[in-house]
Enzyme design. Structure first.
Site, mmCIF file in Angstrom:
data_model
loop_
_atom_site.group_PDB
_atom_site.id
_atom_site.type_symbol
_atom_site.label_atom_id
_atom_site.label_comp_id
_atom_site.label_asym_id
_atom_site.label_seq_id
_atom_site.Cartn_x
_atom_site.Cartn_y
_atom_site.Cartn_z
ATOM 1 N N GLU A 138 110.489 -86.302 101.738
ATOM 2 C CA GLU A 138 111.925 -86.554 101.756
ATOM 3 C C GLU A 138 112.105 -88.029 102.111
ATOM 4 O O GLU A 138 111.610 -88.468 103.149
ATOM 5 C CB GLU A 138 112.555 -85.659 102.825
ATOM 6 C CG GLU A 138 114.037 -85.517 102.679
ATOM 7 C CD GLU A 138 114.613 -84.583 103.750
ATOM 8 O OE1 GLU A 138 115.808 -84.706 104.011
ATOM 9 O OE2 GLU A 138 113.858 -83.768 104.317
ATOM 10 N N ARG B 290 100.284 -77.884 110.376
ATOM 11 C CA ARG B 290 100.620 -79.304 110.523
ATOM 12 C C ARG B 290 99.646 -79.971 111.472
ATOM 13 O O ARG B 290 99.082 -79.323 112.349
ATOM 14 C CB ARG B 290 102.003 -79.438 111.160
ATOM 15 C CG ARG B 290 103.146 -79.232 110.247
ATOM 16 C CD ARG B 290 104.430 -79.227 111.058
ATOM 17 N NE ARG B 290 105.113 -80.516 110.985
ATOM 18 C CZ ARG B 290 105.981 -80.822 110.025
ATOM 19 N NH1 ARG B 290 106.288 -79.955 109.096
ATOM 20 N NH2 ARG B 290 106.576 -81.994 110.018
ATOM 21 N N LYS C 221 110.146 -87.580 112.014
ATOM 22 C CA LYS C 221 110.776 -88.785 111.480
ATOM 23 C C LYS C 221 112.035 -89.149 112.262
ATOM 24 O O LYS C 221 112.333 -90.319 112.441
ATOM 25 C CB LYS C 221 111.115 -88.577 109.997
ATOM 26 C CG LYS C 221 109.900 -88.789 109.113
ATOM 27 C CD LYS C 221 110.269 -88.701 107.661
ATOM 28 C CE LYS C 221 110.355 -87.261 107.227
ATOM 29 N NZ LYS C 221 110.475 -87.092 105.782
HETATM 30 P P1 ATP Z 1 109.949 -84.411 109.656
HETATM 31 O O1 ATP Z 1 110.065 -83.020 110.158
HETATM 32 O O2 ATP Z 1 109.353 -85.373 110.590
HETATM 33 O O3 ATP Z 1 111.203 -84.938 109.020
HETATM 34 P P2 ATP Z 1 109.065 -83.441 107.187
HETATM 35 O O4 ATP Z 1 108.070 -82.368 107.171
HETATM 36 O O5 ATP Z 1 110.461 -83.042 106.962
HETATM 37 O O6 ATP Z 1 108.884 -84.290 108.488
HETATM 38 P P3 ATP Z 1 108.701 -84.427 104.572
HETATM 39 O O7 ATP Z 1 109.018 -85.754 104.027
HETATM 40 O O8 ATP Z 1 109.492 -83.269 104.118
HETATM 41 O O9 ATP Z 1 108.714 -84.554 106.133
HETATM 42 O O10 ATP Z 1 107.153 -84.121 104.374
HETATM 43 C C1 ATP Z 1 106.466 -84.171 103.161
HETATM 44 C C2 ATP Z 1 105.262 -83.298 103.257
HETATM 45 O O11 ATP Z 1 104.450 -83.671 104.350
HETATM 46 C C3 ATP Z 1 105.641 -81.849 103.475
HETATM 47 O O12 ATP Z 1 104.885 -81.064 102.594
HETATM 48 C C4 ATP Z 1 105.289 -81.579 104.900
HETATM 49 O O13 ATP Z 1 104.910 -80.255 105.076
HETATM 50 C C5 ATP Z 1 104.140 -82.541 105.138
HETATM 51 N N1 ATP Z 1 104.031 -82.913 106.553
HETATM 52 C C6 ATP Z 1 104.950 -83.522 107.325
HETATM 53 N N2 ATP Z 1 104.516 -83.659 108.587
HETATM 54 C C7 ATP Z 1 103.264 -83.139 108.628
HETATM 55 C C8 ATP Z 1 102.261 -82.984 109.635
HETATM 56 N N3 ATP Z 1 102.476 -83.399 110.899
HETATM 57 N N4 ATP Z 1 101.093 -82.419 109.299
HETATM 58 C C9 ATP Z 1 100.860 -81.996 108.041
HETATM 59 N N5 ATP Z 1 101.745 -82.103 107.053
HETATM 60 C C10 ATP Z 1 102.946 -82.668 107.318
HETATM 61 MG MG MG Z 2 110.727 -81.732 105.140
#
Ligand code: ATP
Ligand code: MG
Length: 553
Positions: A34, A259, A269
């Site tokens: 995102e 994760r 983020k």
């Molecule tokens: P945040 O919760 O910090 O906003 P997010 O998961 O919403 O992070 P995205 O941009 O949606 O962030 O993430 C893109 C991909 O990265 C998704 O498939 C998500 O599952 C994966 N991802 C994000 N954080 C982690 C993590 N700590 N470990 C493994 N995969 C992750």
């Molecule tokens: Mg997300």
């Protein structure tokens, strides 16, 4: 790279067998960030899984900006995300997409569902919907569930046309109000929201919800495996429901993995953005940040990050990894790849009393003893040198083997010297150390074979360059600043950055470029800053100290 076949690959191996779901097919994954922040070390895990799986099976991985949410998203993030992924060494070819490109298709699928009697327009407000959500024993309710298909069709089209207020209506999938999985209790799949979209402006005032949009995006791109983190596990039935009830050829399969958590930092983020916005760090690429651009600026190599993830493996059990393990992986990589150099962080003068005033010589030294192909460089030597303050003690402590009056040490790659005293200022502070050198010890070995316990580093005053050194430490003072019941901002380490001006570095560093990485002998691994380093103002970031007690199991 460490062996990195994991449970997802075992599943795929089965599916590729004759009769399996993917028999004869190309494996196709996607990475769907995102664009509302920069990528961090946790995203790198997902990148390894998505791109790594495609690579392993000779398949493809798409890069897709998940921009279905109209708020917050920004082009700045899109470019930064691409840059970071390229830097890590992953390649999406020409398959770069925006989820918002599919809005029209999604709308059509929503119409399809309504026409099939599988979706309806609901006029409950968000509060009412919450009230009527039911509980484990009581089903949810909606008085609009059984409205005629024609009526829902008409209302949904008018929702799109902008006839209704934000929040006044939603489109809901008609699934099961009594389901034990609340995500299946007629989930909202469209809402009205007049926030402009970062790419499409005000074209749309209705937006699809993630759980509806994501499976459609995957299906339209021909994704075979939609790999995501564990929090989506309870959403999988809805994912399957969507792909099974709309007219798409590919029925992608969602598989969840744990994760990555890491000690002494935060990986949300929102929290990272907050650190930037409150000025606690200098930006998303502050070298203390766990963002990929921050780690890069700090001196991390793509290889060290990929190796870190490879060694951690992939499973379904959430685990928190010690930050020290990431540092260990970096140290291992830089030990093999970084050239050595000499730099004195807290300089004090050393005068070799018996060395002729006008004499100068040079030593040809190996750039990296761990790498036979790294070549050599020239290090100059003369009567006056810089050494580190810590390498001299007028009154030696117990077990102190470095310079003190009467003691011999080796100047790395140069000569053996013997300390003969020091000068002090009116306050009694040492201003200069004096020594004599053993003329027979050129290269650092004694002619008579006598043992020299300590070797210290040094820089020739005649050719030394000034440098700014930035010493970084952990961003947080506690292991788990991310816990729900603590305010992570209270635990920001006030000593996480120490800036040292007037450090002295060897002349060969004049030709280095931003992001060049070095082992400063006896000091640590350093990286020329990629923002502030110029030939006239040398700035080096400490990537990681030289040694740590950390040992992987
Ligand atoms: P945040 O919760 O910090 O906003 P997010 O998961 O919403 O992070 P995205 O941009 O949606 O962030 O993430 C893109 C991909 O990265 C998704 O498939 C998500 O599952 C994966 N991802 C994000 N954080 C982690 C993590 N700590 N470990 C493994 N995969 C992750
Ligand atoms: Mg997300």
């Amino acid at each position: 790279m460490a062996e990195n076949k994991h449970f997802i690959h075992e599943i795929i191996d089965e599916e590729l067998k004759e009769g399996g779901r993917c028999y004869g097919k190309k494996i196709h994954t996607r990475f769907p960030p995102e664009p509302n922040g920069y990528l961090h070390i946790g995203h790198a895990k997902a990148l390894e899984i998505d791109f790594g799986t495609a690579e392993l099976y000779g398949g493809l991985c798409n890069l897709r900006m998940d921009d279905t949410n109209p708020t917050k998203e920004d082009e700045e993030y899109v470019e930064a995300i691409k840059e970071d992924i390229k830097w890590l060494g992953h390649d999406w070819g020409d398959r770069f997409f925006y989820a918002s490109e599919y809005f029209e298709k999604m709308y059509e699928f929503a119409i399809e569902l309504i026409e099939k009697g599988l979706a309806y327009v609901c006029e409950l407000t968000p509060e009412q919907m919450k009230e009527m959500r039911g509980d484990i024993n009581t089903p949810a309710q909606s008085p609009f569930r059984d409205r005629p298909i024609e009526e829902s069709l008409d209302l949904f089209k008018r929702m799109r046309a902008g006839e209704f207020e934000d929040g006044s209506m939603t489109l809901r999938a008609k699934i099961d109000l009594a389901s034990g999985n609340f995500n299946m209790r007629d989930p909202v799949i469209y809402r009205i929201n007049r926030l402009p979209h970062h790419r499409l402006g005000t074209t749309w005032c209705i937006y699809p919800m993630y759980d509806f949009a994501h499976p459609i995006e995957d299906a339209l791109e021909g994704i075979t495996h939609s790999l995501c983190s564990l929090e989506f596990e309870n959403h999988r039935p809805l994912y399957d429901w969507v792909v099974n009830n709309i007219s798409v050829e590919t029925k992608p399969r969602q598989i969840e993995f744990a994760r990555l958590g890491i000690t002494h930092t935060v990986l949300s983020k929102r929290k990272l953005r907050n650190l930037v916005e409150t000025g606690l760090v200098s930006g998303w690429d502050d070298p203390r940040m766990p963002t990929l651009c921050g780690l890069r600026r700090r001196g991390y190599t793509p290889n060290s990050i990929r190796e870190f993830h490879a060694r951690n493996g992939v499973s379904k059990v959430n685990a928190v990894v010690d930050f020290a393990f990431l540092e260990y992986c970096l140290r291992e990589d830089l030990n093999k790849t970084a050239n050595r150099a000499m730099a004195v962080i807290n300089p004090i003068k050393l005068v070799i009393d018996n060395y002729p005033d006008d004499m100068a010589e040079s030593f040809e030294v190996e750039n990296n003893p761990e790498d036979p192909n790294s070549g050599t460089r020239t290090v100059t030597f003369s009567k006056e040198l810089w050494i580190d303050k810590e390498d001299f003690m007028e009154e030696p402590a117990k077990k102190y083997f470095r310079l003190y009056p009467g003691n011999e040490v080796r100047l790395k790659s140069a000569y053996v010297i013997k300390c003969v005293g020091c000068d002090k200022d009116e306050n009694g502070n040492v201003t200069c150390v004096h020594a004599t050198y053993d003329t027979e010890s050129r290269g650092g070995n004694t002619a008579d074979g006598r043992k020299i316990k300590a070797t210290i580093h040094w820089v020739d005053q005649k050719t030394a360059l000034d440098a700014e050194i930035r010493l970084y430490d952990r961003l947080f003072t506690v292991e788990a600043p991310d816990l729900a019941d603590v305010n992570y901002l209270d635990f920001v380490n006030p000593d996480s950055l120490t800036v040292v001006q007037g450090a002295k570095v060897e002349a060969s560093l004049a030709s280095c470029k931003p992001e060049d990485r070095f082992q400063f002998l006896r000091v640590g691994y350093f990286c020329a800053d990629n923002k502030d380093f110029t030939p006239d103002h040398l700035v080096f970031n400490r990537a990681v100290s030289l040694k740590d007690s950390y040992k992987p199991e």
